[in-house]
Design a protein around this motif. Structure first.
Motif, short mmCIF file in Angstrom:
data_model
loop_
_atom_site.label_atom_id
_atom_site.label_comp_id
_atom_site.label_asym_id
_atom_site.label_seq_id
_atom_site.Cartn_x
_atom_site.Cartn_y
_atom_site.Cartn_z
N ILE A 149 -8.31 16.00 10.31
CA ILE A 149 -8.65 14.64 10.76
C ILE A 149 -10.10 14.56 11.26
O ILE A 149 -10.76 13.53 11.11
CB ILE A 149 -7.66 14.11 11.83
CG1 ILE A 149 -7.68 14.97 13.10
CG2 ILE A 149 -6.27 14.00 11.25
CD1 ILE A 149 -6.78 14.41 14.21
N VAL A 150 -10.60 15.66 11.85
CA VAL A 150 -12.00 15.67 12.28
C VAL A 150 -12.91 15.60 11.05
O VAL A 150 -13.87 14.82 11.00
CB VAL A 150 -12.31 16.91 13.12
CG1 VAL A 150 -13.83 17.10 13.28
CG2 VAL A 150 -11.67 16.80 14.50
N LEU A 151 -12.61 16.40 10.03
CA LEU A 151 -13.43 16.41 8.82
C LEU A 151 -13.46 15.04 8.15
O LEU A 151 -14.54 14.54 7.79
CB LEU A 151 -12.88 17.44 7.84
CG LEU A 151 -13.62 17.56 6.50
CD1 LEU A 151 -14.94 18.27 6.69
CD2 LEU A 151 -12.77 18.28 5.47
N LEU A 152 -12.31 14.41 8.01
CA LEU A 152 -12.27 13.11 7.33
C LEU A 152 -12.86 12.00 8.18
O LEU A 152 -13.52 11.09 7.65
CB LEU A 152 -10.83 12.78 6.93
CG LEU A 152 -10.42 13.35 5.58
CD1 LEU A 152 -8.93 13.19 5.34
CD2 LEU A 152 -11.19 12.66 4.46
N THR A 153 -12.64 12.03 9.48
CA THR A 153 -13.24 11.02 10.35
C THR A 153 -14.76 11.11 10.28
O THR A 153 -15.46 10.09 10.27
CB THR A 153 -12.76 11.20 11.80
OG1 THR A 153 -11.35 11.04 11.86
CG2 THR A 153 -13.40 10.16 12.72
N GLU A 154 -15.29 12.33 10.22
CA GLU A 154 -16.73 12.52 10.18
C GLU A 154 -17.32 12.27 8.79
O GLU A 154 -18.54 12.14 8.66
CB GLU A 154 -17.08 13.93 10.62
CG GLU A 154 -16.82 14.19 12.11
CD GLU A 154 -17.21 15.59 12.54
OE1 GLU A 154 -17.39 15.80 13.75
OE2 GLU A 154 -17.31 16.48 11.66
N SER A 155 -16.49 12.21 7.77
CA SER A 155 -16.98 11.99 6.40
C SER A 155 -16.82 10.55 5.94
O SER A 155 -17.45 10.14 4.95
CB SER A 155 -16.22 12.91 5.42
OG SER A 155 -16.38 14.26 5.75
N ALA A 156 -15.99 9.76 6.61
CA ALA A 156 -15.61 8.43 6.14
C ALA A 156 -16.61 7.36 6.58
O ALA A 156 -17.35 7.53 7.55
CB ALA A 156 -14.23 8.08 6.67
N ALA A 165 -8.99 8.96 7.27
CA ALA A 165 -8.44 10.05 8.09
C ALA A 165 -6.93 10.09 8.01
O ALA A 165 -6.32 11.17 8.11
CB ALA A 165 -8.91 9.91 9.54
N SER A 166 -6.29 8.94 7.81
CA SER A 166 -4.83 8.90 7.72
C SER A 166 -4.32 9.61 6.48
O SER A 166 -3.13 9.95 6.40
CB SER A 166 -4.32 7.46 7.73
OG SER A 166 -4.70 6.77 6.54
N MET A 302 4.62 8.09 3.54
CA MET A 302 3.27 8.14 2.96
C MET A 302 2.58 6.78 3.07
O MET A 302 1.42 6.69 3.45
CB MET A 302 3.34 8.61 1.50
CG MET A 302 3.60 10.09 1.36
SD MET A 302 3.43 10.70 -0.34
CE MET A 302 5.01 10.21 -1.02
N GLY A 303 3.32 5.73 2.75
CA GLY A 303 2.76 4.38 2.88
C GLY A 303 2.54 4.01 4.33
O GLY A 303 1.57 3.32 4.67
N ALA A 304 3.42 4.48 5.22
CA ALA A 304 3.31 4.15 6.64
C ALA A 304 2.06 4.73 7.25
O ALA A 304 1.40 4.09 8.08
CB ALA A 304 4.55 4.65 7.39
N ALA A 305 1.70 5.97 6.87
CA ALA A 305 0.51 6.61 7.44
C ALA A 305 -0.75 5.82 7.10
O ALA A 305 -1.56 5.52 7.99
CB ALA A 305 0.40 8.04 6.91
N VAL A 306 -0.92 5.48 5.83
CA VAL A 306 -2.12 4.73 5.43
C VAL A 306 -2.11 3.33 6.04
O VAL A 306 -3.15 2.84 6.51
CB VAL A 306 -2.20 4.64 3.89
CG1 VAL A 306 -3.35 3.73 3.48
CG2 VAL A 306 -2.38 6.02 3.29
N GLU A 360 5.10 9.21 10.92
CA GLU A 360 3.78 8.93 10.35
C GLU A 360 3.06 7.76 10.98
O GLU A 360 1.83 7.72 10.94
CB GLU A 360 3.92 8.68 8.84
CG GLU A 360 4.40 9.88 8.05
CD GLU A 360 3.45 11.06 8.11
OE1 GLU A 360 2.23 10.84 8.27
OE2 GLU A 360 3.90 12.20 8.01
N GLY A 361 3.76 6.80 11.55
CA GLY A 361 3.08 5.66 12.16
C GLY A 361 2.16 6.07 13.30
O GLY A 361 1.01 5.64 13.40
N THR A 362 2.66 6.92 14.18
CA THR A 362 1.87 7.36 15.33
C THR A 362 0.63 8.13 14.88
O THR A 362 -0.49 7.84 15.30
CB THR A 362 2.71 8.25 16.26
OG1 THR A 362 3.33 9.30 15.49
CG2 THR A 362 3.80 7.44 16.95
N VAL A 363 0.83 9.12 14.01
CA VAL A 363 -0.30 9.96 13.62
C VAL A 363 -1.26 9.24 12.68
O VAL A 363 -2.43 9.60 12.59
CB VAL A 363 0.19 11.28 12.99
CG1 VAL A 363 0.91 12.12 14.01
CG2 VAL A 363 1.07 11.03 11.77
N GLY A 364 -0.78 8.19 11.98
CA GLY A 364 -1.67 7.40 11.16
C GLY A 364 -2.76 6.75 11.98
O GLY A 364 -3.91 6.63 11.54
#
Length: 456
Positions: A149-156, A165-166, A302-306, A360-364
């Motif tokens: 999540i750090v990598l994607l947050t910093e790349s997005a 990141a989700s 999967m849909g819930a996370a995004v 997935e809702g929380t971590v999304g």
């Protein structure tokens, strides 16, 4: 609602998005957590269905299940240790190195479980070896999701951090689907074959997921935010440790992450692990109904996370997380009542809703929320420490729930336990700062007045 960031998709005030890097980071983040959750789901399902008989046969059934869940829980004890170890390198050397190392550690530990002798062959050594493998799984997992999540947050792009990141947790949901699918296929065997060779095939299959994940990760690039911070001298000096800097300057953020996640993780594994055991051993339903429910739940997840990530980009991290926590506060008691109908379709709906909101809702929402809480020098360490220490507590949720059930004979104490933990997350979210759109190159935590580490 604040104005949208520049459509040029700035990562911060001085960085722009490299689409190739973002695409690779997205795939790499997904496949790594696919492996992690695949490992955890197949283990959790085995703990609920077969491990009590294979590794703890001399205990009465209730205690055997408790012992199985205890070995499941020790993996969470190792997670903060893994987070401590790997975050040191993640904030100094980079995110990529850690994500490759943890991939092989988790995959190897899971594969070895499939080779372990059972209690009938070597006695008490069998559960000892099982526990050791579980500790290694947890040690690797302690830095996996934080790194992703750090990598994607910093790349997005700044206005799409939640969405991208989700994807880490889309990978986690895919891992649940694959893990459940493998169990569905194995349970087509006769029961005696499942007990002898079937469960082993489940764990040995992890080698395929590991190889696939490595193929995608080997070409991964470092995040542009980390590279920019490094070029500006904003990484932790050699004479210091990222962990020490995180504790000194980011303790508020670490505390917030711990409190935000403790209830989320407990609810997540309640629906992924405890419910499977409950309908099999307490409601006396066939064990083969469990994997299909987990498979369907993973598909919806999967849909819930995004969706949660996209909504957090649109309306902010705090309000969406508050709504999800409020829903989870109301779910446990009706969930138990619906489980007691022993209707497969109704129980399936409970599992699906649990996967959507709890798994997935929380971590999304957390996927971008947690990294944005920390300054640039210790972001990886802060996320890993806060998230994995809370996982070490909340991950024992199935064990604690089973203990409360065994001690009282009622599910009401389990309901209270779940409500208290998610209530902690709800209150924390209400008082947490909004982080959407903040500059990730800032050395300050996401709270006005927090100190920044000084450069030397």
């Amino acid at each position: 609602m604040s104005a949208e960031p520049n459509p040029k998709d700035a990562i911060s005030e001085s960085l722009t998005v490299d689409r190739s890097t973002l695409r690779r980071a997205s795939i790499a983040g997904m496949v790594g957590t696919t492996l992690e959750n695949y490992d955890f789901v197949i283990y959790g399902t085995a703990a609920a269905l077969v491990f009590n008989e294979l590794f703890f046969p001399n205990l009465n059934p209730a205690i055997g299940v408790l012992a199985s869940f205890a070995t499941y829980g020790v993996g969470f004890v190792a997670r903060p240790l893994g987070g401590l170890f790997f975050s040191h390198f993640g904030d100094r050397i980079g995110r990529k190195w850690v994500l490759v190392a943890t991939l092989f550690l988790m995959g190897t530990a899971t594969f070895v479980i499939g080779l372990l002798p059972t209690y009938g062959s070597v006695g008490v050594l069998a559960p000892v070896l099982l526990t050791l493998c579980r500790l290694l799984q947890g040690f690797g997992a302690g830095a996996e999701q934080a790194g992703g999540i750090v990598l994607l947050t910093e790349s997005a792009p700044q206005n799409k951090r939640g969405r991208y990141a989700s994807l880490v947790y889309v990978g986690a949901a895919l891992g649940s689907v694959l893990g459940a699918l493998v169990w569905v296929l194995v349970q087509l065997m006769p029961d005696d074959r499942v007990q002898s060779i079937g469960w082993r095939l489940v764990f040995l299959s992890s080698v395929l997921v590991t190889i696939a994940a490595y193929i995608f990760r080997r070409r991964l690039r470092e995040s542009p935010v980390f590279e920019e911070a490094k070029s500006r001298g904003k990484i932790v000096e050699r004479q210091k440790t990222p962990i020490g800097v995180a504790f000194r300057f980011g303790w508020r953020g670490i505390g917030r992450v711990f409190l935000l996640n403790i209830g989320a993780i407990a609810h997540s594994y309640f629906y992924q692990v405890f419910v499977a055991n409950y309908i099999k051993n307490d409601l006396n339903m066939p064990g083969d109904v469990v994997p299909p429910m987990l498979l369907i739940g993973g598909v919806f997840a999967m849909g819930a996370a995004v969706s949660a990530g996209v909504l957090s980009d649109r309306f902010g991290r705090r309000p969406i997380y508050i709504v999800i926590c409020a829903v989870l506060m109301l779910m446990p008691y009706p969930a138990f009542l619906l489980l007691h109908t022993q209707n497969v379709i109704i129980i399936g709906i409970v599992v699906v809703l649990g996967f959507i909101f709890a798994v997935e809702g929380t971590v999304g929402v957390q996927s971008a929320f947690l990294p944005e809480l920390f300054g640039s020098r210790y972001r990886y360490a802060g996320v890993a420490l806060g998230r994995e220490t809370s996982a070490a507590v909340g991950g024992f949720g199935p064990f604690i729930a089973q203990g409360l059930l065994a001690a009282t004979g009622s599910f009401v104490p389990v309901v209270i336990y779940l409500m208290v933990l998610i209530g902690i997350g709800l209150v924390t979210a209400i008082y947490a700062p909004e982080t959407r759109g903040r500059d990730l190159l800032s050395e300050h935590d996401a709270r006005h007045g927090d100190p920044a580490p000084t450069s030397h």
